[in-house]
Design a protein around this motif. Structure first.
Motif, PDB file in Angstrom:
ATOM      1  N   PHE A 105       0.872  -1.094  -0.022  1.00 31.66           N
ATOM      2  CA  PHE A 105      -0.004   0.082   0.084  1.00 31.66           C
ATOM      3  C   PHE A 105       1.046   1.055   0.079  1.00 31.66           C
ATOM      4  O   PHE A 105       1.911   1.344   0.664  1.00 31.66           O
ATOM      5  CB  PHE A 105      -0.938  -0.035   1.297  1.00 31.66           C
ATOM      6  CG  PHE A 105      -1.971  -1.071   1.398  1.00 31.66           C
ATOM      7  CD1 PHE A 105      -3.192  -0.860   0.835  1.00 31.66           C
ATOM      8  CD2 PHE A 105      -1.713  -2.199   1.917  1.00 31.66           C
ATOM      9  CE1 PHE A 105      -4.259  -1.841   0.568  1.00 31.66           C
ATOM     10  CE2 PHE A 105      -2.695  -3.459   1.766  1.00 31.66           C
ATOM     11  CZ  PHE A 105      -3.783  -3.222   1.366  1.00 31.66           C
ATOM     12  N   VAL A 106       0.533   2.303  -0.744  1.00 28.44           N
ATOM     13  CA  VAL A 106       1.177   3.547  -0.891  1.00 28.44           C
ATOM     14  C   VAL A 106       0.558   4.546  -0.300  1.00 28.44           C
ATOM     15  O   VAL A 106      -0.613   4.925  -0.870  1.00 28.44           O
ATOM     16  CB  VAL A 106       1.647   3.833  -2.425  1.00 28.44           C
ATOM     17  CG1 VAL A 106       2.626   5.133  -2.490  1.00 28.44           C
ATOM     18  CG2 VAL A 106       2.669   2.502  -2.886  1.00 28.44           C
ATOM     19  N   ILE A 107       1.134   5.606   0.333  1.00 27.74           N
ATOM     20  CA  ILE A 107       0.671   6.585   0.961  1.00 27.74           C
ATOM     21  C   ILE A 107       1.197   7.795   0.639  1.00 27.74           C
ATOM     22  O   ILE A 107       2.704   7.677   1.127  1.00 27.74           O
ATOM     23  CB  ILE A 107       0.292   6.640   2.663  1.00 27.74           C
ATOM     24  CG1 ILE A 107      -0.776   5.433   2.939  1.00 27.74           C
ATOM     25  CG2 ILE A 107      -0.157   7.849   3.005  1.00 27.74           C
ATOM     26  CD1 ILE A 107      -0.771   5.117   4.351  1.00 27.74           C
ATOM     27  N   GLY A 108       0.871   8.801  -0.239  1.00 32.17           N
ATOM     28  CA  GLY A 108       1.782   9.815  -0.652  1.00 32.17           C
ATOM     29  C   GLY A 108       1.962  10.701   0.541  1.00 32.17           C
ATOM     30  O   GLY A 108       1.420  10.970   1.534  1.00 32.17           O
ATOM     31  N   THR A 131      -9.961  14.841   2.534  1.00 32.38           N
ATOM     32  CA  THR A 131      -8.548  14.799   2.641  1.00 32.38           C
ATOM     33  C   THR A 131      -8.362  14.531   4.095  1.00 32.38           C
ATOM     34  O   THR A 131      -8.834  15.133   4.870  1.00 32.38           O
ATOM     35  CB  THR A 131      -7.862  16.239   2.116  1.00 32.38           C
ATOM     36  OG1 THR A 131      -8.127  16.469   0.695  1.00 32.38           O
ATOM     37  CG2 THR A 131      -6.317  15.958   2.375  1.00 32.38           C
ATOM     38  N   TYR A 132      -7.386  13.398   4.330  1.00 33.06           N
ATOM     39  CA  TYR A 132      -6.871  13.300   5.632  1.00 33.06           C
ATOM     40  C   TYR A 132      -5.410  13.428   5.728  1.00 33.06           C
ATOM     41  O   TYR A 132      -4.648  13.249   4.727  1.00 33.06           O
ATOM     42  CB  TYR A 132      -7.351  11.780   5.818  1.00 33.06           C
ATOM     43  CG  TYR A 132      -8.624  11.449   5.911  1.00 33.06           C
ATOM     44  CD1 TYR A 132      -9.298  11.617   7.041  1.00 33.06           C
ATOM     45  CD2 TYR A 132      -9.131  10.768   4.778  1.00 33.06           C
ATOM     46  CE1 TYR A 132     -10.865  11.254   6.633  1.00 33.06           C
ATOM     47  CE2 TYR A 132     -10.529  10.408   4.575  1.00 33.06           C
ATOM     48  CZ  TYR A 132     -11.265  10.765   5.664  1.00 33.06           C
ATOM     49  OH  TYR A 132     -12.703  10.475   5.408  1.00 33.06           O
ATOM     50  N   PRO A 133      -4.968  13.691   7.062  1.00 30.05           N
ATOM     51  CA  PRO A 133      -3.565  13.741   7.118  1.00 30.05           C
ATOM     52  C   PRO A 133      -2.898  12.321   6.953  1.00 30.05           C
ATOM     53  O   PRO A 133      -3.436  11.454   7.456  1.00 30.05           O
ATOM     54  CB  PRO A 133      -3.153  14.286   8.565  1.00 30.05           C
ATOM     55  CG  PRO A 133      -4.782  14.626   9.082  1.00 30.05           C
ATOM     56  CD  PRO A 133      -5.596  13.978   8.062  1.00 30.05           C
ATOM     57  N   HIS A 134      -1.624  12.406   6.420  1.00 31.40           N
ATOM     58  CA  HIS A 134      -1.144  11.246   6.020  1.00 31.40           C
ATOM     59  C   HIS A 134      -0.624  10.272   7.369  1.00 31.40           C
ATOM     60  O   HIS A 134      -0.951   9.091   7.257  1.00 31.40           O
ATOM     61  CB  HIS A 134       0.190  11.220   5.150  1.00 31.40           C
ATOM     62  CG  HIS A 134       1.287  11.837   6.027  1.00 31.40           C
ATOM     63  ND1 HIS A 134       1.527  13.005   5.899  1.00 31.40           N
ATOM     64  CD2 HIS A 134       2.177  11.070   6.896  1.00 31.40           C
ATOM     65  CE1 HIS A 134       2.669  13.230   6.520  1.00 31.40           C
ATOM     66  NE2 HIS A 134       3.181  12.237   7.094  1.00 31.40           N
ATOM     67  N   VAL A 139      -3.020   4.970  10.270  1.00 31.28           N
ATOM     68  CA  VAL A 139      -3.842   4.416  11.237  1.00 31.28           C
ATOM     69  C   VAL A 139      -4.907   3.682  10.520  1.00 31.28           C
ATOM     70  O   VAL A 139      -5.373   2.481  10.646  1.00 31.28           O
ATOM     71  CB  VAL A 139      -3.950   5.153  12.387  1.00 31.28           C
ATOM     72  CG1 VAL A 139      -4.692   4.658  13.386  1.00 31.28           C
ATOM     73  CG2 VAL A 139      -2.691   5.556  13.093  1.00 31.28           C
ATOM     74  N   MET A 140      -5.732   4.295   9.719  1.00 24.21           N
ATOM     75  CA  MET A 140      -7.149   4.135   9.394  1.00 24.21           C
ATOM     76  C   MET A 140      -6.703   3.083   8.200  1.00 24.21           C
ATOM     77  O   MET A 140      -7.635   1.869   8.224  1.00 24.21           O
ATOM     78  CB  MET A 140      -7.566   5.288   8.377  1.00 24.21           C
ATOM     79  CG  MET A 140      -8.217   6.070   9.333  1.00 24.21           C
ATOM     80  SD  MET A 140      -8.650   7.693   8.420  1.00 24.21           S
ATOM     81  CE  MET A 140     -10.076   6.960   7.346  1.00 24.21           C
ATOM     82  N   LEU A 141      -5.713   2.753   7.491  1.00 26.68           N
ATOM     83  CA  LEU A 141      -5.235   1.721   6.784  1.00 26.68           C
ATOM     84  C   LEU A 141      -5.014   0.525   7.535  1.00 26.68           C
ATOM     85  O   LEU A 141      -5.356  -0.643   7.124  1.00 26.68           O
ATOM     86  CB  LEU A 141      -4.062   2.096   5.837  1.00 26.68           C
ATOM     87  CG  LEU A 141      -3.603   1.139   4.705  1.00 26.68           C
ATOM     88  CD1 LEU A 141      -4.574   0.447   3.817  1.00 26.68           C
ATOM     89  CD2 LEU A 141      -2.327   1.477   4.033  1.00 26.68           C
ATOM     90  N   LEU A 142      -4.054   0.716   8.282  1.00 28.63           N
ATOM     91  CA  LEU A 142      -3.784  -0.663   9.186  1.00 28.63           C
ATOM     92  C   LEU A 142      -5.086  -1.194   9.923  1.00 28.63           C
ATOM     93  O   LEU A 142      -5.119  -2.146   9.912  1.00 28.63           O
ATOM     94  CB  LEU A 142      -2.707   0.062  10.322  1.00 28.63           C
ATOM     95  CG  LEU A 142      -1.165  -0.084   9.809  1.00 28.63           C
ATOM     96  CD1 LEU A 142      -0.293   0.858  10.721  1.00 28.63           C
ATOM     97  CD2 LEU A 142      -0.780  -1.184   9.384  1.00 28.63           C
ATOM     98  N   GLU A 143      -6.001  -0.303  10.525  1.00 24.51           N
ATOM     99  CA  GLU A 143      -6.989  -0.866  11.133  1.00 24.51           C
ATOM    100  C   GLU A 143      -7.859  -1.439  10.048  1.00 24.51           C
ATOM    101  O   GLU A 143      -8.374  -2.630  10.211  1.00 24.51           O
ATOM    102  CB  GLU A 143      -7.802   0.385  11.622  1.00 24.51           C
ATOM    103  CG  GLU A 143      -9.036  -0.198  12.492  1.00 24.51           C
ATOM    104  CD  GLU A 143     -10.246  -0.613  11.799  1.00 24.51           C
ATOM    105  OE1 GLU A 143     -11.031  -1.522  12.243  1.00 24.51           O
ATOM    106  OE2 GLU A 143     -10.609  -0.132  10.501  1.00 24.51           O
TER     107      GLU A 143
END
Length: 159
Positions: A105-108, A131-134, A139-143
């Motif tokens: 997964f990639v978060i820019g 838009t969310y802070p990276h 944390v949202m992605l891991l959850e």
């Protein structure tokens, strides 16, 4: 299964690092997790469009270099597909069985992802049009990845 998260920028606040550590610990029962924090470019408030593209390109080069060879790449992008938790779980399950067992997964960074990174992505995933802070996205992605594994195994947690 191998889950890689490639993200631009470091977590600074303890509450974000604590949350990441907690989900990393939980995910340990389901997958090998590799989080790659890459340095972000300095971005003053007043960049020209050409300067913004240069920042995305430099960050993009680092992202592409950090991606695991042969991994299925999912870029988090505001214009990507929106999935339910069940759809994410099904995607992870499919990659585990048929896709070689490795998902990156990639978060820019603050200016988003470069065209080169988006072109390398096998899927683009959006968590909505906001838009969310990276830091929060990590944390949202891991959850959601953790929730996905719980769904796959039919374990309690998902409601």
């Amino acid at each position: 299964m191998q889950i890689q998260i490639v993200c631009v920028g470091k977590l600074k606040e303890k509450y974000w690092t604590g949350a990441v550590e907690e989900y990393a610990k939980r995910l340990g029962a389901y997958a090998r997790l590799d989080i790659r924090e890459l340095p972000d470019e300095k971005t003053p408030d007043s960049l020209s469009p050409a300067e913004e593209e240069q920042v995305r390109a430099r960050e993009g080069e680092r992202i592409l270099a950090a991606l695991r060879e042969g991994s299925h790449v999912v870029a988090l992008a505001i214009d990507g597909e929106t999935w339910t938790s069940e759809q994410l779980a099904a995607h992870l399950d499919k990659q585990a069985v048929y896709g070689g067992g490795s998902v990156s997964f990639v978060i820019g960074g603050s200016l988003g992802l470069s065209p080169a990174v988006l072109a390398r992505a096998d899927k683009k995933l959006s968590f909505g049009r906001m838009t969310y802070p990276h830091q929060m996205m990590r944390v949202m992605l891991l959850e959601q990845v953790y929730r996905g594994f719980k769904i796959i195994r039919g374990e309690p947690y998902h409601k």
